[in-house]
Design an enzyme around this catalytic site. Sequence first.
Site, mmCIF file in Angstrom:
data_model
loop_
_atom_site.group_PDB
_atom_site.id
_atom_site.type_symbol
_atom_site.label_atom_id
_atom_site.label_comp_id
_atom_site.label_asym_id
_atom_site.label_seq_id
_atom_site.Cartn_x
_atom_site.Cartn_y
_atom_site.Cartn_z
ATOM 1 N N THR A 43 -9.523 19.607 -29.611
ATOM 2 C CA THR A 43 -9.666 20.481 -28.449
ATOM 3 C C THR A 43 -10.396 19.721 -27.351
ATOM 4 O OG1 THR A 43 -9.783 22.424 -29.874
ATOM 5 C CG2 THR A 43 -10.571 22.678 -27.614
ATOM 6 N N GLN A 44 -9.734 19.517 -26.240
ATOM 7 C CA GLN A 44 -10.325 18.781 -25.135
ATOM 8 C C GLN A 44 -11.148 19.668 -24.212
ATOM 9 O OE1 GLN A 44 -10.010 15.299 -24.768
ATOM 10 N NE2 GLN A 44 -9.293 15.644 -26.853
#
Length: 267
Positions: A43-44
């Site tokens: 998850t960025q």
Amino acid sequence: MDHFPTNWGRPRNDAFDAYGTYPLHVRPQNEPKDTFDHGVQRTQQPIVTGTSVLALTYKDGIMMATDNLASYGSLARFKDIQRLHPVGEYTVVGAGGDMSDFQYLQHILDDLIIEQEVNTQDNHKLGPAEVHEYLSNVMYARRSKINPLWNSLLVGGFKDGKKFLAYVDLLGTTYSASTIATGYGAYIALPLLRKAVEGRENTLTEEEARAIMEESLRVLFYRDARSLNKYQIATVTASGTSISDSIKLETSWGFAEGIRGYGSQTQ
């Protein structure tokens, strides 16, 4: 990775391509195939986010408050989200940041209570200090894998006559204080909480603490575009934990009429 909580939920320029003109996740031609597995992603940035969590200590225990909004970027998407979670008999956890990550944490905390208090049957009840220590290890472990849980968490509780209030975030950073706020509340509401509470932790009544909390939430609603005038308050005392139903905050925008540039004013 953007570690600044007030930016969570807003697209990063280096990772957002609205028109699909650049394939962001295509493997470079000179990169060996076995160095990156496209089935494993990180998850960025958080997607659906909650804003501030406020907490303070008062004479009888701990009080914590959050609003009920979960935003999809700048869209006020979900308006009935509970961001306060009871853990066992003595603890409440409040969360800002990504709501799906918070749901994951709720599941593992519930499993922890079942494992430690139900299956073990040794009459040992987890207190807030143990829950905070557990969460700090979980958050730091995920950060070390470069796959953090995008949350700022407050852990408050009351056990054996002792009040406990502490913070942990996606980096595993921890600290304890008599007043704590996350998100935008750390800038706007925390100074109000400190001024009203510090030095009065052992004399502040629940009614006074509630009035302080409501005023801080009102200021946040006026100033924070990711907040809502609908909130919940949790208390943890010797009598146990209690989380209120959703409460509508009484607000008034009449003061804005005297601000230049507001409404129909032209001068």
